[in-house]
Design a protein around this motif. Structure first.
Motif, PDB file in Angstrom:
ATOM      1  N   ASP A 232       0.863  -1.191  -0.034  1.00  0.00           N
ATOM      2  CA  ASP A 232       0.140  -0.013  -0.002  1.00  0.00           C
ATOM      3  C   ASP A 232       0.776   1.267  -0.092  1.00  0.00           C
ATOM      4  O   ASP A 232       1.530   1.535   1.137  1.00  0.00           O
ATOM      5  CB  ASP A 232      -0.857  -0.073   1.109  1.00  0.00           C
ATOM      6  N   VAL A 233       0.894   1.879  -1.071  1.00  0.00           N
ATOM      7  CA  VAL A 233       1.720   3.142  -1.288  1.00  0.00           C
ATOM      8  C   VAL A 233       0.796   4.331  -1.480  1.00  0.00           C
ATOM      9  O   VAL A 233       1.388   5.436  -1.918  1.00  0.00           O
ATOM     10  CB  VAL A 233       2.562   3.003  -2.269  1.00  0.00           C
ATOM     11  N   ARG A 234      -0.242   4.444  -0.687  1.00  0.00           N
ATOM     12  CA  ARG A 234      -1.190   5.736  -0.819  1.00  0.00           C
ATOM     13  C   ARG A 234      -0.389   6.690  -0.007  1.00  0.00           C
ATOM     14  O   ARG A 234      -0.783   8.075  -0.556  1.00  0.00           O
ATOM     15  CB  ARG A 234      -2.425   5.172  -0.041  1.00  0.00           C
ATOM     16  N   VAL A 235       0.228   6.649   0.833  1.00  0.00           N
ATOM     17  CA  VAL A 235       0.808   7.845   1.631  1.00  0.00           C
ATOM     18  C   VAL A 235       1.957   8.489   0.640  1.00  0.00           C
ATOM     19  O   VAL A 235       1.576   9.682   0.483  1.00  0.00           O
ATOM     20  CB  VAL A 235       1.688   7.435   2.740  1.00  0.00           C
ATOM     21  N   LEU A 236       2.626   7.780  -0.014  1.00  0.00           N
ATOM     22  CA  LEU A 236       3.385   8.316  -1.112  1.00  0.00           C
ATOM     23  C   LEU A 236       2.850   8.888  -2.429  1.00  0.00           C
ATOM     24  O   LEU A 236       3.125  10.073  -2.921  1.00  0.00           O
ATOM     25  CB  LEU A 236       4.589   6.981  -1.543  1.00  0.00           C
ATOM     26  N   GLN A 237       1.857   8.206  -2.695  1.00  0.00           N
ATOM     27  CA  GLN A 237       0.978   8.615  -3.745  1.00  0.00           C
ATOM     28  C   GLN A 237       0.335  10.124  -3.422  1.00  0.00           C
ATOM     29  O   GLN A 237       0.244  11.005  -4.336  1.00  0.00           O
ATOM     30  CB  GLN A 237       0.006   7.695  -4.079  1.00  0.00           C
ATOM     31  N   GLU A 238      -0.479  10.212  -2.348  1.00  0.00           N
ATOM     32  CA  GLU A 238      -1.018  11.474  -2.154  1.00  0.00           C
ATOM     33  C   GLU A 238       0.059  12.457  -1.906  1.00  0.00           C
ATOM     34  O   GLU A 238      -0.195  13.718  -2.234  1.00  0.00           O
ATOM     35  CB  GLU A 238      -1.746  11.181  -0.668  1.00  0.00           C
ATOM     36  N   SER A 239       0.999  12.289  -1.282  1.00  0.00           N
ATOM     37  CA  SER A 239       2.076  13.381  -1.030  1.00  0.00           C
ATOM     38  C   SER A 239       2.624  13.894  -2.545  1.00  0.00           C
ATOM     39  O   SER A 239       2.674  15.180  -2.829  1.00  0.00           O
ATOM     40  CB  SER A 239       3.581  12.557  -0.329  1.00  0.00           C
ATOM     41  N   MET A 240       2.833  13.013  -3.530  1.00  0.00           N
ATOM     42  CA  MET A 240       3.546  13.441  -4.912  1.00  0.00           C
ATOM     43  C   MET A 240       2.370  13.884  -5.559  1.00  0.00           C
ATOM     44  O   MET A 240       2.640  14.825  -6.205  1.00  0.00           O
ATOM     45  CB  MET A 240       3.776  12.442  -5.524  1.00  0.00           C
ATOM     46  N   ASP A 241       1.131  13.492  -5.588  1.00  0.00           N
ATOM     47  CA  ASP A 241       0.029  14.271  -6.231  1.00  0.00           C
ATOM     48  C   ASP A 241      -0.156  15.823  -5.533  1.00  0.00           C
ATOM     49  O   ASP A 241      -0.098  16.752  -6.528  1.00  0.00           O
ATOM     50  CB  ASP A 241      -1.453  13.525  -5.983  1.00  0.00           C
ATOM     51  N   ARG A 242       0.121  15.833  -4.187  1.00  0.00           N
ATOM     52  CA  ARG A 242       0.119  17.207  -3.696  1.00  0.00           C
ATOM     53  C   ARG A 242       1.315  18.303  -4.454  1.00  0.00           C
ATOM     54  O   ARG A 242       1.067  19.227  -4.717  1.00  0.00           O
ATOM     55  CB  ARG A 242      -0.160  17.129  -2.271  1.00  0.00           C
ATOM     56  N   ALA A 243       2.205  17.412  -4.210  1.00  0.00           N
ATOM     57  CA  ALA A 243       3.478  18.075  -4.605  1.00  0.00           C
ATOM     58  C   ALA A 243       3.570  18.587  -6.183  1.00  0.00           C
ATOM     59  O   ALA A 243       3.791  19.731  -6.557  1.00  0.00           O
ATOM     60  CB  ALA A 243       4.778  17.324  -4.845  1.00  0.00           C
ATOM     61  N   VAL A 244       2.949  17.817  -7.290  1.00  0.00           N
ATOM     62  CA  VAL A 244       2.670  18.226  -8.569  1.00  0.00           C
ATOM     63  C   VAL A 244       1.681  19.350  -8.661  1.00  0.00           C
ATOM     64  O   VAL A 244       1.646  20.236  -9.644  1.00  0.00           O
ATOM     65  CB  VAL A 244       2.409  16.891  -9.255  1.00  0.00           C
ATOM     66  N   ARG A 245       0.580  19.261  -7.696  1.00  0.00           N
ATOM     67  CA  ARG A 245      -0.344  20.502  -8.017  1.00  0.00           C
ATOM     68  C   ARG A 245      -0.025  21.818  -7.311  1.00  0.00           C
ATOM     69  O   ARG A 245      -0.238  22.643  -8.038  1.00  0.00           O
ATOM     70  CB  ARG A 245      -1.512  19.853  -6.917  1.00  0.00           C
ATOM     71  N   GLU A 246       0.985  21.715  -6.394  1.00  0.00           N
ATOM     72  CA  GLU A 246       1.150  22.864  -5.625  1.00  0.00           C
ATOM     73  C   GLU A 246       2.559  23.440  -5.797  1.00  0.00           C
ATOM     74  O   GLU A 246       2.967  24.797  -5.677  1.00  0.00           O
ATOM     75  CB  GLU A 246       0.993  22.703  -3.945  1.00  0.00           C
ATOM     76  N   LEU A 247       3.627  22.626  -6.312  1.00  0.00           N
ATOM     77  CA  LEU A 247       5.109  23.201  -6.718  1.00  0.00           C
ATOM     78  C   LEU A 247       4.873  24.020  -7.846  1.00  0.00           C
ATOM     79  O   LEU A 247       4.181  23.331  -8.872  1.00  0.00           O
ATOM     80  CB  LEU A 247       5.829  22.029  -6.545  1.00  0.00           C
ATOM     81  N   PRO A 248       5.926  24.985  -8.058  1.00  0.00           N
ATOM     82  CA  PRO A 248       6.035  25.610  -9.606  1.00  0.00           C
ATOM     83  C   PRO A 248       6.578  24.687 -10.398  1.00  0.00           C
ATOM     84  O   PRO A 248       7.489  23.704  -9.983  1.00  0.00           O
ATOM     85  CB  PRO A 248       6.938  26.666  -9.349  1.00  0.00           C
ATOM     86  N   ARG A 249       6.100  24.749 -11.721  1.00  0.00           N
ATOM     87  CA  ARG A 249       6.636  23.628 -12.575  1.00  0.00           C
ATOM     88  C   ARG A 249       7.935  24.111 -13.203  1.00  0.00           C
ATOM     89  O   ARG A 249       8.683  23.180 -13.745  1.00  0.00           O
ATOM     90  CB  ARG A 249       5.725  23.697 -14.000  1.00  0.00           C
ATOM     91  N   ASN A 250       8.553  25.234 -12.754  1.00  0.00           N
ATOM     92  CA  ASN A 250       9.900  25.715 -13.243  1.00  0.00           C
ATOM     93  C   ASN A 250      11.143  25.062 -12.243  1.00  0.00           C
ATOM     94  O   ASN A 250      12.040  25.869 -12.287  1.00  0.00           O
ATOM     95  CB  ASN A 250       9.738  27.014 -13.543  1.00  0.00           C
ATOM     96  N   ILE A 251      10.800  24.204 -11.436  1.00  0.00           N
ATOM     97  CA  ILE A 251      11.817  23.843 -10.304  1.00  0.00           C
ATOM     98  C   ILE A 251      12.064  22.315 -10.487  1.00  0.00           C
ATOM     99  O   ILE A 251      11.108  21.704 -10.764  1.00  0.00           O
ATOM    100  CB  ILE A 251      11.432  24.112  -8.693  1.00  0.00           C
ATOM    101  N   PRO A 252      13.336  21.939 -10.072  1.00  0.00           N
ATOM    102  CA  PRO A 252      13.508  20.576 -10.237  1.00  0.00           C
ATOM    103  C   PRO A 252      12.688  19.552  -9.543  1.00  0.00           C
ATOM    104  O   PRO A 252      12.325  18.474  -9.830  1.00  0.00           O
ATOM    105  CB  PRO A 252      15.099  20.344  -9.660  1.00  0.00           C
ATOM    106  N   ALA A 253      12.080  19.960  -8.331  1.00  0.00           N
ATOM    107  CA  ALA A 253      11.337  19.332  -7.303  1.00  0.00           C
ATOM    108  C   ALA A 253       9.949  18.710  -8.111  1.00  0.00           C
ATOM    109  O   ALA A 253       9.659  17.772  -7.895  1.00  0.00           O
ATOM    110  CB  ALA A 253      11.041  19.948  -6.132  1.00  0.00           C
ATOM    111  N   TRP A 254       9.659  19.699  -9.072  1.00  0.00           N
ATOM    112  CA  TRP A 254       8.208  19.401  -9.670  1.00  0.00           C
ATOM    113  C   TRP A 254       8.635  18.315 -10.746  1.00  0.00           C
ATOM    114  O   TRP A 254       7.783  17.242 -10.850  1.00  0.00           O
ATOM    115  CB  TRP A 254       7.658  20.764 -10.436  1.00  0.00           C
ATOM    116  N   ALA A 255       9.493  18.348 -11.546  1.00  0.00           N
ATOM    117  CA  ALA A 255      10.177  17.137 -12.352  1.00  0.00           C
ATOM    118  C   ALA A 255      10.238  15.934 -11.578  1.00  0.00           C
ATOM    119  O   ALA A 255       9.785  14.822 -12.252  1.00  0.00           O
ATOM    120  CB  ALA A 255      11.365  17.489 -13.275  1.00  0.00           C
ATOM    121  N   SER A 256      10.836  15.712 -10.603  1.00  0.00           N
ATOM    122  CA  SER A 256      11.150  14.823  -9.544  1.00  0.00           C
ATOM    123  C   SER A 256       9.845  14.201  -9.275  1.00  0.00           C
ATOM    124  O   SER A 256       9.698  12.937  -9.268  1.00  0.00           O
ATOM    125  CB  SER A 256      12.013  14.915  -8.585  1.00  0.00           C
TER     126      SER A 256
END
Length: 575
Positions: A232-256
């Protein structure tokens, strides 16, 4: 026995007994100079007591250096410490840790020893707990550098425990949890590694860039998707879904984050989105012009693209990764292992073996047990396919660095190899109980079809039919090919022609290729062989003959064993 030792100690006088007690706190070995400083005495003042203890046979001089001593037996230290309270021992550890820190605090080779004493004193208050945390972390980093991964994991755990006592901030504990996750994943302990990732994600809180960093740790050490089947990887999934929604697209963390999301989608049934999501991550890394980030995102794309639908994309991404400048040996091995599978899929087994030999040479200096096992599995799969005796011999060199018994992560691969071996030896029916137990443990659809196959051979038609009809096909991931192949042959034995036609249609796009499961975990002949057997069951002898002739040609060129014989036997039935 303890009483005998204490009687001998008492005969030496209280001063000597007190010195020996302090020395016992140091462990099996101690230095006279360090003990003098801990006791607050001159070194010369200790000599009579040390000589008396030597004469009594309680200690011996160490040959390593002048002033070094070792206790004659562990019972001596046990006896000496048995008459002191935990509080006294903690205080003695604190004094000894302080002396060692002043003497050797800048030496990585002493960090674990210093950490051990601060850890024993950590409950005395925040200050010793803080020192315990710092030195345990230093010991962990030193262990990572020398590839002592289990030692590193233990030290990170100790650092985290000390951090709680020290009242460390969440940001500090986050760094320790990330270190723990990295060491566990590097050691091939994937379930434990994911537990540490979840701990790090909780400590990251609303810092999404740190959350992405923690998630990325889980991805870095192998060829396969980095989660055990069914985890069960829901914790990781929810965290990365949020990161993609909220982080700016022009930084390395968004691509990761987007690259990690693609891997998670592959684990959670989102195969249809994998190519789009991972492509977006690659495009973002390219726009940023960061070569290290691009290499990382390309690796994550390889992890995400599982199964037969990505055969050519995997090869293309692997070649692109290998063309990148300053590529690490680890990423080189990962890309090469994917290309090994691609070469086999196109029947170029000799070329695949040559590349696998080149990969083995890199692995010898890499100290990566996960990749070493994945390469060994590819060797075993190719040996099974070509009928080379004793294929599991390739596991022996890896056993020294990786425990097979407690790693659920590798279970699917090991089960596939066992099932393929039983199939080739015509012993599935004899191992029904084992197959049933593995099915109960894992819930793998492929094992349900293997069981149906075996039961059909044993004449247990009703049970076999129920399994075939009630077990849904798995998603088109890394075990879809083998599961679907077992479904086909169970259906042929049971006369379930609708299922036979369904699998024929699913396999038809892969005609002309070898049937490769995972990264050469097993090679179950040629797709044309399975297609030919399907058409035979459906009564289309002309179509079956065309497929089976192609299968024989492909398998002869590939040097196949069992599957070539099987294709020839099926071809004989077409006449």
């Amino acid at each position: 026995m303890l009483d005998v030792v204490l009687h001998r100690v008492a005969g030496l006088g209280e001063e000597t007994a007190a010195l020996l007690e302090l020395a016992a706190v140091a462990g099996d070995e101690f230095e006279a100079r360090v003990m003098a400083e801990v006791a607050g005495r001159d070194l010369g003042d200790l000599v009579p007591s040390l000589d008396a203890a030597l004469a009594a046979g309680l200690i011996r001089e160490s040959g390593a250096r002048l002033g070094g001593y070792a206790f004659a037996h562990a019972l001596v230290t046990d006896a000496l410490l048995s008459r002191r309270s935990r509080l006294w021992r903690a205080g003695a550890h604190a004094r000894l840790a302080g002396v060692l820190t002043r003497a050797y605090g800048d030496r990585d080779d002493q960090a674990a020893t210093i950490a051990r004493h601060w850890l024993a004193a950590a409950e005395l208050g925040p200050e010793p707990a803080r020192m315990a945390m710092d030195y345990a972390a230093r010991a962990a980093r030193a262990a990572m550098r020398r590839h002592a991964l289990d030692d590193a994991a233990t030290s990170w755990q100790e650092a985290l425990a000390a951090a709680e006592l020290a009242g460390a901030e969440a940001a500090e504990r986050f760094e320790l949890a990330v270190g723990l996750a990295e060491s566990r994943y590097a050691a091939g302990r994937y379930d434990e590694g994911y537990e540490a990732v979840e701990q790090a994600l909780a400590l990251a809180g609303d810092d999404l860039e740190q959350a992405v960093r923690a998630a990325d740790i889980a991805m870095g050490h192998g060829v396969w998707v980095p989660f055990r089947h069914g985890l069960d990887v829901r914790v990781l999934q929810e965290s990365m879904d949020r990161a993609v929604r909220e982080l700016p697209r022009n930084i390395p963390a968004w691509a990761s984050a987007q690259a990690v999301r693609a891997v998670v989608l592959a684990q959670t049934g989102g195969e249809d989105e994998v190519d789009r999501v991972s492509s977006q991550a690659v495009e973002a890394a390219e726009r940023l012009g960061d070569p290290a980030l691009l290499r990382r995102v390309l690796h994550l794309r390889l992890l995400a693209m599982q199964g037969q639908d990505f055969i050519d994309q995997l090869a293309e991404t692997s070649r692109r990764l290998l063309a990148e400048p300053d590529l690490s040996s680890q990423l080189t091995v990962i890309a090469q292992l994917h290309l090994v599978a691609h070469l086999v899929e196109y029947g170029r087994v000799a070329d695949a073996r040559e590349l696998l030999t080149e990969t083995d040479a890199l692995l010898r200096d890499l100290h990566n047990p996960t990749l070493a096992l994945q390469a060994a599995i590819a060797h075993v799969g190719l040996d099974l396919f070509q009928g080379v005796p004793d294929p599991t011999r390739h596991f022996e060199p890896v056993r020294a660095t990786l425990s097979f018994s407690d790693l659920a992560y590798f279970e699917v691969g090991m089960l596939a190899i066992r099932a393929e071996t039983l199939l080739q030896e015509d012993r599935l029916g004899a191992e029904v109980e084992w197959i049933e137990e593995m099915l109960r443990r894992t819930g793998l659809a492929g094992l349900a079809y293997v069981l149906a196959y075996a039961l059909a051979d044993l004449g247990e038609r009703e049970r076999a039919l129920r399994l075939l009809r009630e077990t849904p096909l798995p998603p088109r991931d890394y075990h879809w090919a083998m599961a679907t192949m077992c479904r086909l042959h169970a259906a042929i034995r049971l006369g379930e022609l609708d299922v036979v036609r369904e699998v024929y249609d699913a396999f038809r796009p892969f005609a002309g290729l070898l049937h490769v499961n995972g990264t050469c975990t097993t090679v179950e002949g040629a797709y044309d062989g399975h297609l030919g057997e399907a058409l035979l069951a459906l009564g289309d002898r002309a179509g079956a003959r065309a497929h089976l002739r192609e299968a024989v040609r492909i398998l002869e060129e590939a040097g196949a064993g069992y599957w070539l014989s099987r294709a020839r036997q099926a071809l004989d039935k077409c006449s």
